[in-house]
Design a protein around this motif. Structure first.
Motif, mmCIF file in Angstrom:
data_model
loop_
_atom_site.group_PDB
_atom_site.id
_atom_site.type_symbol
_atom_site.label_atom_id
_atom_site.label_comp_id
_atom_site.label_asym_id
_atom_site.label_seq_id
_atom_site.Cartn_x
_atom_site.Cartn_y
_atom_site.Cartn_z
ATOM 1 N N ILE A 58 -0.076 -2.723 -14.011
ATOM 2 C CA ILE A 58 -0.598 -1.245 -12.770
ATOM 3 C C ILE A 58 -1.599 -1.343 -13.013
ATOM 4 O O ILE A 58 -2.900 -1.904 -13.372
ATOM 5 C CB ILE A 58 -0.639 0.203 -14.036
ATOM 6 N N ARG A 59 -2.373 -1.379 -11.496
ATOM 7 C CA ARG A 59 -3.178 -1.560 -10.699
ATOM 8 C C ARG A 59 -4.333 0.125 -10.138
ATOM 9 O O ARG A 59 -3.176 1.491 -9.618
ATOM 10 C CB ARG A 59 -2.906 -2.185 -9.852
ATOM 11 N N LEU A 60 -5.050 0.083 -9.879
ATOM 12 C CA LEU A 60 -5.369 1.601 -9.320
ATOM 13 C C LEU A 60 -5.661 1.724 -7.652
ATOM 14 O O LEU A 60 -7.084 0.188 -7.499
ATOM 15 C CB LEU A 60 -6.823 2.134 -10.604
ATOM 16 N N TRP A 61 -5.789 2.255 -7.131
ATOM 17 C CA TRP A 61 -6.343 2.015 -5.594
ATOM 18 C C TRP A 61 -7.505 3.267 -5.777
ATOM 19 O O TRP A 61 -7.183 4.703 -5.626
ATOM 20 C CB TRP A 61 -5.429 2.625 -4.933
ATOM 21 N N LYS A 62 -8.659 2.451 -5.353
ATOM 22 C CA LYS A 62 -9.507 3.244 -5.643
ATOM 23 C C LYS A 62 -10.282 3.694 -3.880
ATOM 24 O O LYS A 62 -9.258 3.806 -3.023
ATOM 25 C CB LYS A 62 -11.140 2.626 -6.093
ATOM 26 N N ASP A 63 -11.589 4.080 -3.505
ATOM 27 C CA ASP A 63 -11.895 4.491 -2.287
ATOM 28 C C ASP A 63 -11.722 3.212 -1.220
ATOM 29 O O ASP A 63 -11.038 3.716 -0.283
ATOM 30 C CB ASP A 63 -13.334 4.133 -2.234
ATOM 31 N N ASP A 64 -11.607 2.431 -1.101
ATOM 32 C CA ASP A 64 -11.402 1.586 -0.604
ATOM 33 C C ASP A 64 -11.066 -0.509 -0.909
ATOM 34 O O ASP A 64 -10.876 -0.745 -0.327
ATOM 35 C CB ASP A 64 -13.042 1.125 -0.109
ATOM 36 N N ASN A 65 -10.307 -0.323 -2.070
ATOM 37 C CA ASN A 65 -9.682 -1.768 -2.575
ATOM 38 C C ASN A 65 -8.616 -1.423 -2.106
ATOM 39 O O ASN A 65 -7.360 -2.539 -2.730
ATOM 40 C CB ASN A 65 -9.682 -1.778 -3.716
ATOM 41 N N THR A 66 -7.806 -1.457 -0.902
ATOM 42 C CA THR A 66 -6.767 -1.677 -0.431
ATOM 43 C C THR A 66 -6.335 -2.963 0.482
ATOM 44 O O THR A 66 -5.073 -3.275 -0.075
ATOM 45 C CB THR A 66 -6.933 -1.529 1.330
ATOM 46 N N GLU A 67 -7.246 -4.469 -0.247
ATOM 47 C CA GLU A 67 -6.623 -5.493 -0.916
ATOM 48 C C GLU A 67 -5.457 -5.231 -1.465
ATOM 49 O O GLU A 67 -4.475 -6.174 -1.642
ATOM 50 C CB GLU A 67 -7.837 -6.372 -0.523
ATOM 51 N N ILE A 68 -5.566 -4.660 -2.904
ATOM 52 C CA ILE A 68 -4.421 -4.457 -3.947
ATOM 53 C C ILE A 68 -2.780 -4.191 -3.093
ATOM 54 O O ILE A 68 -2.486 -4.920 -4.308
ATOM 55 C CB ILE A 68 -4.712 -3.873 -5.125
ATOM 56 N N PHE A 69 -3.342 -4.216 -2.294
ATOM 57 C CA PHE A 69 -2.086 -3.936 -1.277
ATOM 58 C C PHE A 69 -0.553 -5.106 -0.937
ATOM 59 O O PHE A 69 0.095 -4.915 -0.588
ATOM 60 C CB PHE A 69 -1.579 -2.467 -0.407
ATOM 61 N N SER A 70 -1.668 -6.409 -1.096
ATOM 62 C CA SER A 70 -1.452 -7.544 0.390
ATOM 63 C C SER A 70 -0.383 -7.973 -0.827
ATOM 64 O O SER A 70 -0.177 -7.907 -2.149
ATOM 65 C CB SER A 70 -2.861 -8.864 -0.001
ATOM 66 N N GLU A 71 0.799 -8.194 -0.060
ATOM 67 C CA GLU A 71 1.889 -8.865 -0.680
ATOM 68 C C GLU A 71 1.588 -10.146 -1.739
ATOM 69 O O GLU A 71 2.266 -10.861 -2.067
ATOM 70 C CB GLU A 71 2.950 -8.886 0.312
ATOM 71 N N GLU A 72 0.987 -10.907 -1.190
ATOM 72 C CA GLU A 72 0.612 -12.026 -1.917
ATOM 73 C C GLU A 72 0.050 -11.351 -3.220
ATOM 74 O O GLU A 72 0.558 -12.809 -4.163
ATOM 75 C CB GLU A 72 -0.481 -12.597 -1.527
ATOM 76 N N MET A 73 -0.386 -10.765 -3.336
ATOM 77 C CA MET A 73 -0.218 -10.135 -4.499
ATOM 78 C C MET A 73 1.109 -9.458 -5.704
ATOM 79 O O MET A 73 0.587 -9.110 -6.556
ATOM 80 C CB MET A 73 -1.756 -8.591 -5.079
ATOM 81 N N GLY A 74 2.338 -10.047 -4.898
ATOM 82 C CA GLY A 74 3.689 -9.499 -5.957
ATOM 83 C C GLY A 74 3.504 -8.380 -5.090
ATOM 84 O O GLY A 74 3.247 -6.657 -4.556
ATOM 85 N N SER A 75 5.068 -7.628 -5.071
ATOM 86 C CA SER A 75 5.369 -6.289 -5.066
ATOM 87 C C SER A 75 5.446 -5.650 -5.864
ATOM 88 O O SER A 75 4.873 -5.360 -7.012
ATOM 89 C CB SER A 75 7.432 -6.942 -5.122
ATOM 90 N N TRP A 76 5.348 -3.916 -4.756
ATOM 91 C CA TRP A 76 4.760 -2.925 -5.824
ATOM 92 C C TRP A 76 5.384 -1.823 -5.169
ATOM 93 O O TRP A 76 6.032 -1.994 -4.502
ATOM 94 C CB TRP A 76 3.021 -3.023 -5.369
ATOM 95 N N CYS A 77 5.171 -1.058 -6.302
ATOM 96 C CA CYS A 77 5.488 0.242 -5.699
ATOM 97 C C CYS A 77 4.613 1.212 -6.132
ATOM 98 O O CYS A 77 3.439 0.654 -7.066
ATOM 99 C CB CYS A 77 6.784 1.317 -7.144
ATOM 100 N N TYR A 78 5.036 2.821 -6.110
ATOM 101 C CA TYR A 78 3.554 3.698 -5.368
ATOM 102 C C TYR A 78 3.636 5.278 -6.185
ATOM 103 O O TYR A 78 3.971 6.074 -6.300
ATOM 104 C CB TYR A 78 2.471 3.516 -4.324
ATOM 105 N N LEU A 79 2.581 5.635 -6.796
ATOM 106 C CA LEU A 79 2.064 7.280 -6.443
ATOM 107 C C LEU A 79 1.169 7.247 -6.437
ATOM 108 O O LEU A 79 -0.095 6.241 -6.916
ATOM 109 C CB LEU A 79 2.864 7.444 -7.984
ATOM 110 N N GLY A 80 0.816 8.560 -5.974
ATOM 111 C CA GLY A 80 -0.077 9.231 -5.489
ATOM 112 C C GLY A 80 -0.630 10.171 -4.244
ATOM 113 O O GLY A 80 0.228 10.613 -4.582
ATOM 114 N N MET A 81 -1.398 11.303 -4.447
ATOM 115 C CA MET A 81 -1.325 11.508 -3.001
ATOM 116 C C MET A 81 -1.743 11.630 -1.483
ATOM 117 O O MET A 81 -1.481 11.602 -1.139
ATOM 118 C CB MET A 81 -2.956 13.086 -3.508
ATOM 119 N N ARG A 82 -2.721 10.038 -1.719
ATOM 120 C CA ARG A 82 -3.024 9.482 0.180
ATOM 121 C C ARG A 82 -1.796 8.451 0.196
ATOM 122 O O ARG A 82 -1.173 7.978 -0.507
ATOM 123 C CB ARG A 82 -4.131 8.520 -0.395
#
Ligand code: AMP
Ligand code: MG
Length: 323
Positions: free
Chosen positions: A238-262
């Motif tokens: 599990i990885r955390l999306w903070k204010d500005d680290n949008t690079e964690i969504f990059s596909e090179e880092m592997g497929s993801w699923c998501y939960l949150g308010m934004r």
């Protein structure tokens, strides 16, 4: 076997009068009963019976130094097990029944195993009629941590308790989905000022209306042993999306699923979006358990704002992600 007359071990029972009477008898006979509260489901045993309390640690695989919370009916009962003081009593009057756990110096009646060998004890009156009836009917303080295997997300339905603990528990009482969804706030009320040991259902702002609260949340593991153990973790990364680290969504880092308010960036991933902090808290643990089976390599969780119940959500997510 003691419990054979109660039907299947690990079975889920509707909260009838009959169920409550049987559950109380199980607890008086040193057994384990999982029951609903307004925060999450608890795994209960007679807090004054060291043998019964050991069964809780075994069933959960819980480290011995992580103390348990005593669930009692009212302030008068709490005073049987702890040294009271004026600010603790004021908080009890304001927030009990409710999601506030208060740590005070313990009476000798509480076995050391229950309080993880500490000189203090944690107490709470839950705001759930089934839990209150069970405590009342049992006539004992009920030690109850969350009813999950140690380290896993906490359970918010009877079904999840059964999946996690199954035959290790004598009876599971079904009270529907837990309304709050994250655990109680734990405060240390032994000193001059209140210290928040774990953020939860009662927010810092709510406490500050009544008493002085120490700023910040100290990672004081000597006073709150539970905070040092791995907790709340789904079985995938599990990885955390903070204010500005949008690079964690990059596909090179592997497929993801998501939960949150934004809204997360575009992509075909499974996404669970919450409309409020309350909804995020309510769904958090349940959705973590669902997303670990989403087929992606990892879960990305939106770290919410720090106010209100957001502080508790952040605390659980940061710990789920390993600190
Ligand atoms: P759980 O019931 O599994 O949600 O965990 C109970 C929480 O309360 C843990 O974080 C414990 O460390 C904390 N706790 C219980 N008793 C005490 C105590 N005597 N002093 C400090 N923290 C406590
Ligand atoms: Mg727990």
């Amino acid at each position: 076997m003691l419990l054979s007359s109660y039907g299947e071990m690990g079975g889920i029972f509707a909260p009838t009068r009959d169920t409550l009477l049987r559950a109380a008898e199980i607890i008086r006979n040193s057994g384990l009963v999982a029951f609903p509260t307004e925060t999450v489901y608890g795994l209960g045993a007679n807090a004054l019976d060291a043998g019964a309390v050991r069964k809780i640690f075994e069933a959960k695989g819980r480290p011995q130094d992580n103390p348990l919370i005593l669930h009692v009916s009212n302030i008068r009962e709490a005073s049987l097990y702890a040294d009271m003081n004026p600010s603790a009593e004021l908080l009890m009057q304001h927030f009990w029944p409710g999601p506030l756990t208060i740590v005070l110096y313990s009476s000798d009646i509480v076995p050391l195993v229950t309080r993880g060998n500490l000189e203090t004890v944690a107490l709470r009156v839950p705001m759930n009629q089934i839990a209150l009836d069970l405590i009342h009917e049992t006539g004992l303080p009920i030690a109850a941590p969350s009813a999950n295997r140690s380290g896993r997300p906490s359970p918010t339905t009877a079904e999840i308790v059964r999946n996690d603990l199954g035959l290790a528990v004598d009876m599971i009482i079904d009270g529907g989905a837990s309304p709050i969804g994250v655990e109680s706030t734990v405060i240390d009320a032994t000193g001059e000022k209140i210290t928040i040991l774990r953020p939860g259902g009662v927010t810092r702002e709510m406490l500050e209306h009544i008493v002085d609260v120490e700023a910040g949340s100290p990672a004081n593991t000597a006073r709150s042993p539970g905070t040092k153990h791995k907790h709340y973790s789904p079985s995938i990364d599990i990885r955390l999306w903070k204010d500005d680290n949008t690079e964690i969504f990059s596909e090179e880092m592997g497929s993801w699923c998501y939960l949150g308010m934004r809204q997360p960036p575009e992509g075909n991933a499974v996404k669970v979006i919450f409309r409020s902090l309350d909804e995020y808290a309510h769904e958090l643990f349940h959705v973590l358990r669902q997303l670990e089976r989403c087929g992606a390599k990892r879960i990305i969780a939106d770290l919410p704002e720090e106010h209100g119940i957001g502080e508790a959500i952040r605390n659980r997510l940061i710990r789920a992600a390993g600190g």
